[in-house]
Design a protein around this motif. Structure first.
Motif, PDB file in Angstrom:
ATOM      1  N   PHE A  23      -2.458   6.398   2.157  1.00  0.00           N
ATOM      2  CA  PHE A  23      -1.441   5.674   2.939  1.00  0.00           C
ATOM      3  C   PHE A  23      -0.057   6.000   2.385  1.00  0.00           C
ATOM      4  CE2 PHE A  23       1.197   2.250   4.358  1.00  0.00           C
ATOM      5  CZ  PHE A  23       0.632   1.758   5.519  1.00  0.00           C
ATOM      6  N   SER A  24       0.079   5.921   1.042  1.00  0.00           N
ATOM      7  CA  SER A  24       1.367   6.199   0.396  1.00  0.00           C
ATOM      8  C   SER A  24       1.811   7.631   0.674  1.00  0.00           C
ATOM      9  CB  SER A  24       1.273   6.039  -1.113  1.00  0.00           C
ATOM     10  OG  SER A  24       0.445   4.996  -1.451  1.00  0.00           O
TER      11      SER A  24
ATOM     12  N   GLU B  50      -0.573   9.609 -15.123  1.00  0.00           N
ATOM     13  CA  GLU B  50      -1.672   8.833 -14.538  1.00  0.00           C
ATOM     14  C   GLU B  50      -3.019   9.348 -15.043  1.00  0.00           C
ATOM     15  OE1 GLU B  50      -2.918   9.523 -10.547  1.00  0.00           O
ATOM     16  OE2 GLU B  50      -3.211   7.409 -10.153  1.00  0.00           O
TER      17      GLU B  50
ATOM     18  N   SER C 139      10.321  10.570   3.040  1.00  0.00           N
ATOM     19  CA  SER C 139      10.990  11.031   1.819  1.00  0.00           C
ATOM     20  C   SER C 139      11.020  12.551   1.877  1.00  0.00           C
ATOM     21  CB  SER C 139      10.248  10.548   0.576  1.00  0.00           C
ATOM     22  OG  SER C 139       9.170  11.400   0.279  1.00  0.00           O
ATOM     23  N   THR C 140      11.565  13.139   0.834  1.00  0.00           N
ATOM     24  CA  THR C 140      11.688  14.597   0.836  1.00  0.00           C
ATOM     25  C   THR C 140      10.386  15.292   0.432  1.00  0.00           C
ATOM     26  OG1 THR C 140      12.566  14.351  -1.381  1.00  0.00           O
ATOM     27  CG2 THR C 140      14.171  14.641   0.385  1.00  0.00           C
TER      28      THR C 140
ATOM     29  N   GLU D 243       0.814  -1.222   0.000  1.00  0.00           N
ATOM     30  CA  GLU D 243       0.000   0.000   0.000  1.00  0.00           C
ATOM     31  C   GLU D 243       0.849   1.276   0.000  1.00  0.00           C
ATOM     32  OE1 GLU D 243      -0.160  -2.480   2.404  1.00  0.00           O
ATOM     33  OE2 GLU D 243      -0.923  -1.663   4.283  1.00  0.00           O
ATOM     34  N   VAL D 244       2.116   1.152   0.347  1.00  0.00           N
ATOM     35  CA  VAL D 244       3.016   2.292   0.319  1.00  0.00           C
ATOM     36  C   VAL D 244       3.259   2.761  -1.118  1.00  0.00           C
ATOM     37  CG1 VAL D 244       5.506   2.745   0.548  1.00  0.00           C
ATOM     38  CG2 VAL D 244       4.189   1.977   2.518  1.00  0.00           C
ATOM     39  N   TYR D 245       3.190   1.825  -2.072  1.00  0.00           N
ATOM     40  CA  TYR D 245       3.529   2.148  -3.469  1.00  0.00           C
ATOM     41  C   TYR D 245       2.295   2.417  -4.331  1.00  0.00           C
ATOM     42  CZ  TYR D 245       7.896   0.642  -1.602  1.00  0.00           C
ATOM     43  OH  TYR D 245       9.003   0.554  -0.803  1.00  0.00           O
ATOM     44  N   ASP D 246       1.204   2.766  -3.680  1.00  0.00           N
ATOM     45  CA  ASP D 246      -0.074   2.983  -4.355  1.00  0.00           C
ATOM     46  C   ASP D 246      -0.376   4.445  -4.653  1.00  0.00           C
ATOM     47  OD1 ASP D 246      -1.377   0.778  -5.102  1.00  0.00           O
ATOM     48  OD2 ASP D 246      -2.527   0.492  -3.263  1.00  0.00           O
ATOM     49  N   LEU D 247       0.615   5.308  -4.601  1.00  0.00           N
ATOM     50  CA  LEU D 247       0.336   6.740  -4.773  1.00  0.00           C
ATOM     51  C   LEU D 247      -0.311   7.021  -6.131  1.00  0.00           C
ATOM     52  CD1 LEU D 247       0.798   9.547  -3.364  1.00  0.00           C
ATOM     53  CD2 LEU D 247       2.761   9.794  -4.857  1.00  0.00           C
ATOM     54  N   LEU D 248       0.242   6.391  -7.172  1.00  0.00           N
ATOM     55  CA  LEU D 248      -0.279   6.632  -8.515  1.00  0.00           C
ATOM     56  C   LEU D 248      -0.429   5.311  -9.256  1.00  0.00           C
ATOM     57  CD1 LEU D 248       2.136   9.562  -9.436  1.00  0.00           C
ATOM     58  CD2 LEU D 248      -0.260   9.786  -8.841  1.00  0.00           C
ATOM     59  N   ARG D 249      -1.416   5.261 -10.141  1.00  0.00           N
ATOM     60  CA  ARG D 249      -1.608   4.040 -10.944  1.00  0.00           C
ATOM     61  C   ARG D 249      -0.810   4.171 -12.241  1.00  0.00           C
ATOM     62  NH1 ARG D 249      -6.001   0.741 -10.016  1.00  0.00           N
ATOM     63  NH2 ARG D 249      -6.573   0.706 -12.205  1.00  0.00           N
ATOM     64  N   ILE D 250       0.496   3.989 -12.077  1.00  0.00           N
ATOM     65  CA  ILE D 250       1.404   4.109 -13.229  1.00  0.00           C
ATOM     66  C   ILE D 250       2.304   2.865 -13.249  1.00  0.00           C
ATOM     67  CG2 ILE D 250       1.447   6.619 -13.450  1.00  0.00           C
ATOM     68  CD1 ILE D 250       3.831   6.734 -11.583  1.00  0.00           C
TER      69      ILE D 250
ATOM     70  N   MET E 267       4.613  12.374 -13.562  1.00  0.00           N
ATOM     71  CA  MET E 267       3.960  11.107 -13.203  1.00  0.00           C
ATOM     72  C   MET E 267       2.460  11.304 -12.940  1.00  0.00           C
ATOM     73  SD  MET E 267       6.327   8.985 -13.489  1.00  0.00           S
ATOM     74  CE  MET E 267       8.096   8.866 -13.510  1.00  0.00           C
TER      75      MET E 267
ATOM     76  N   LYS F 149      11.054   4.909 -10.078  1.00  0.00           N
ATOM     77  CA  LYS F 149      11.824   6.132 -10.362  1.00  0.00           C
ATOM     78  C   LYS F 149      11.390   7.260  -9.420  1.00  0.00           C
ATOM     79  CE  LYS F 149      12.685   6.774 -14.826  1.00  0.00           C
ATOM     80  NZ  LYS F 149      12.374   7.157 -16.211  1.00  0.00           N
ATOM     81  N   LEU F 150      10.075   7.414  -9.259  1.00  0.00           N
ATOM     82  CA  LEU F 150       9.543   8.488  -8.413  1.00  0.00           C
ATOM     83  C   LEU F 150       9.922   8.283  -6.940  1.00  0.00           C
ATOM     84  CD1 LEU F 150       7.686  11.008  -8.223  1.00  0.00           C
ATOM     85  CD2 LEU F 150       5.779   9.458  -7.855  1.00  0.00           C
ATOM     86  N   TYR F 151       9.655   7.080  -6.442  1.00  0.00           N
ATOM     87  CA  TYR F 151       9.916   6.828  -5.023  1.00  0.00           C
ATOM     88  C   TYR F 151      11.410   6.913  -4.704  1.00  0.00           C
ATOM     89  CZ  TYR F 151       5.226   5.557  -3.531  1.00  0.00           C
ATOM     90  OH  TYR F 151       3.898   5.599  -3.187  1.00  0.00           O
TER      91      TYR F 151
ATOM     92  N   MET G  41      12.606  17.229  -8.709  1.00  0.00           N
ATOM     93  CA  MET G  41      11.692  16.308  -8.038  1.00  0.00           C
ATOM     94  C   MET G  41      10.233  16.660  -8.328  1.00  0.00           C
ATOM     95  SD  MET G  41      10.966  15.560  -4.055  1.00  0.00           S
ATOM     96  CE  MET G  41      11.359  17.185  -3.667  1.00  0.00           C
TER      97      MET G  41
ATOM     98  N   LEU H 193       9.359  15.728 -11.870  1.00  0.00           N
ATOM     99  CA  LEU H 193       9.106  14.285 -12.033  1.00  0.00           C
ATOM    100  C   LEU H 193       7.720  13.933 -11.481  1.00  0.00           C
ATOM    101  CD1 LEU H 193      10.283  11.536 -12.897  1.00  0.00           C
ATOM    102  CD2 LEU H 193      11.073  11.245 -10.556  1.00  0.00           C
TER     103      LEU H 193
ATOM    104  N   SER I  45      -4.746   6.741  -2.255  1.00  0.00           N
ATOM    105  CA  SER I  45      -3.301   6.983  -2.175  1.00  0.00           C
ATOM    106  C   SER I  45      -2.897   7.600  -0.838  1.00  0.00           C
ATOM    107  CB  SER I  45      -2.867   7.899  -3.321  1.00  0.00           C
ATOM    108  OG  SER I  45      -3.500   9.147  -3.193  1.00  0.00           O
TER     109      SER I  45
ATOM    110  N   ASP J  28       8.012   3.624 -13.418  1.00  0.00           N
ATOM    111  CA  ASP J  28       7.793   5.013 -13.019  1.00  0.00           C
ATOM    112  C   ASP J  28       7.624   5.138 -11.502  1.00  0.00           C
ATOM    113  OD1 ASP J  28       7.918   5.836 -15.661  1.00  0.00           O
ATOM    114  OD2 ASP J  28       5.771   5.525 -15.972  1.00  0.00           O
TER     115      ASP J  28
ATOM    116  N   LEU K 187      12.353  10.578  -4.669  1.00  0.00           N
ATOM    117  CA  LEU K 187      11.844  11.247  -3.457  1.00  0.00           C
ATOM    118  C   LEU K 187      12.570  10.767  -2.206  1.00  0.00           C
ATOM    119  CD1 LEU K 187       7.977  11.137  -4.159  1.00  0.00           C
ATOM    120  CD2 LEU K 187       9.442  13.160  -4.226  1.00  0.00           C
TER     121      LEU K 187
END
Lengths: 281, 274
Positions: free
Chosen positions: B83-84, B12, B92-93, A102-109, B8, A116-118, B1, B4, B81, A113, A121
């Protein structure tokens, strides 16, 4: 291979030891709950970065990780990472990463990608991630979204992103779950040789001998027991009923004890602690 | 950052087939209905103002519905999203304010693309139908009004999502995601057919509708039913609508920044309760 301290003074070695002691994830009297249901009960833990949390499914291992992360779960008690209250951590890269989906659910990409984003960041290492993906022959997963991956592929990519974050600690939730045997071995080797702190939770006991120098904590019904050396667990057996001078715990109102000797089932032979629910020992 | 993250977020949104389906194709269907089915009783040879008023009202309502349909997606993606986002703002930053700003800009850009497509579509279809060139009369102001409308819909949708998270009412998320759409329908129809005085100034959906109508058709917004168009005796100064919309955006943005800081994310267990 032996570590060569060369001309390093005794004093600096002591400092290193002290520093190593102060570097830990500590939980004191921690309770955690979701919408009224208490999952963790008065948990005290000191995790030094070579730890396995061992418990059957539903014992609260994942909730423990969410509680350490300070995300989502309502918790009481004190949680510190390297002496810093987890509630006060904000915008700090390089401390903690995890493989929780669930940590990697920010975007549906696509995963490429997401990684790369995580990794940007979190100041991680994208090229390291790609080289590990290559090692796992998982390149075809990169162009798919997380929800399009099989459970095993999802586990692999989440493990690899978490590891490539280059953080001081990585929390790995069931890192071998749903993986084929060859990849399990590869993953176990990466984790064993990892150059940073790792806390992993699992219900699998087959892997214990691979991590014999790690520290283990048992978890049943939201209560933590331990710590103990994994090496000591290798010959341990589980018997029903309470025994003196043994680690006693309860599962569905039935008491069990972790003992040495020849009675009961060897922990490592159980393959998974979930069998405690199935077998009448 | 931030670049990017912007890239992204845009990726999406532009790859979301539901957004294209409900936000563009479904609304296009209604624009065609407006041009060819609901206009059967409109005679030819009327003054251009009458056609501009009719076209402007269809365009403004269509764009509000398009944006409200897109809002459903924004509420859901903000919710899922969370939780993320909580994790990233701790480890993170990324910080909440930056995420909010980048997300706001990328959404506004995405909405602008829809706005331009619907504008061109409206111009072509309605001009062809009535045999008069019905290009937007104030394109610059119309573009600005579209941007402000997009910003309003974004801040409204994300505050709905974060409110559901902070209040820990996961079962409400589906209902809440349709709120902008559900609210906008009756409000726009009220303004179209009834005299509701200055009420459109205070209702952000009507303020959006009024500005889009005003700058597409070039006709002042009547202080009365929108269907009266250029025949209206009293009108409302568009600066009231700008001020109202701007105030709503600022208020909801402040609320959002507070809510993003307070939210602790939604776990898989809570999502399963849905």
């Amino acid at each position: 291979m032996f570590l060569n301290f060369g001309n390093q003074s005794k004093r600096s070695i002591i400092n290193l030891q002290e520093e190593a002691y102060s570097m830990s994830i500590r939980l004191e009297k921690v309770f955690a709950r979701y919408s009224g249901t208490t999952i963790l009960h008065n948990v005290d833990l000191n995790l030094n970065g070579r730890d396995i949390i061992l418990g059957p499914n539903g014992s609260g291992k994942t909730t423990l990780f969410r509680t350490i992360l300070g995300v989502n779960v309502h918790s009481e008690g004190r949680i510190e990472i390297d002496g810093v209250d987890v509630k006060k951590i904000k915008g700090t890269a390089g401390i903690l990463a995890t493989n929780l989906d669930e940590v990697y659910d920010l975007l549906r990409i696509p995963i490429r990608d997401v990684a790369k984003l995580y990794l940007e960041l979190g100041k991680g290492d994208f090229s390291r991630f790609l080289s590990m993906v290559e090692e796992f022959e998982a390149f075809n997963a990169l162009n798919k979204r997380l929800d399009e991956l099989s459970a095993g592929q999802r586990r692999i990519v989440c493990n690899l992103i978490a590891l490539a974050m280059n953080t001081k600690y990585v929390l790995l939730d069931e890192p071998f779950e749903n993986m084929d045997p060859a990849r399990r071995v590869k993953m176990a080797r990466i984790i064993m040789d990892w150059n940073g702190g790792i806390v992993m939770n699992t219900h699998a006991t087959w892997l214990l001998d691979k991590f014999s120098d790690w520290q283990a904590h048992l978890m049943f019904h939201g209560k933590a027991y331990g710590p103990m050396k994994v090496n000591d667990l290798l010959d341990a057996r589980i018997v029903e009923g309470q025994r003196e001078n043994a680690l006693n715990f309860k599962i569905r109102e039935r008491s069990f004890s972790l003992v040495s000797g020849k009675q009961g089932i060897r922990l490592t032979e159980m393959e998974s602690l979930d069998r405690l629910f199935e077998v009448g020992l | 950052m931030s670049i990017l993250l912007f890239k992204m977020l845009s990726k999406e949104m532009f790859r979301n087939p539901y957004a294209w389906g409900w936000g563009f194709f479904f609304v296009s269907f209604w624009l065609i209905m407006g041009a060819y089915i609901f206009s059967i009783e409109i005679p030819t040879g009327l003054p251009a103002e009458a056609y501009f008023s009719y076209t402007g009202s269809w365009f403004s309502m269509s764009l509000v519905y398009s944006f409200s349909a897109l809002a459903v997606g924004i509420v859901n993606s903000s919710y899922y999203s969370s939780f993320s986002l909580r994790y990233l703002t701790k480890y993170s930053t990324l910080n909440g304010k930056r995420y909010y700003a980048v997300s706001l800009i990328s959404t506004a850009m995405f909405f602008m693309v829809f706005s331009i497509l619907l504008e061109v579509e409206t111009f072509l279809i309605y001009s062809f139908r009535f045999g008069v060139s019905l290009a937007p009369r104030n394109p610059v102001e119309l573009a600005l009004a579209s941007v402000l409308s997009a910003l309003f819909i974004y801040v409204l949708s994300s505050s709905i999502a974060y409110l559901v998270i902070v209040l820990k009412k996961p079962r409400l998320v589906t209902f809440a995601s349709f709120l902008p759409l559900v609210i906008s329908y009756p409000l726009l129809f009220l303004q179209l057919y009834l005299d509701i005085g200055y009420a459109p100034v205070f209702s952000p959906f009507n303020a959006v509708n009024s500005l889009l109508y005003r700058y597409y058709s070039g006709i002042e917004v009547p202080n009365g039913p929108l269907v009266t168009g250029s025949q209206a005796s009293a009108t409302i100064d568009p600066s009231y609508f700008w001020a109202s919309l701007f105030s709503w955006i600022v208020l909801l943005s402040i609320l959002n920044v507070i809510l993003i800081g307070k939210q602790r994310g939604v776990s898989v267990e809570e999502l399963r309760q849905l």
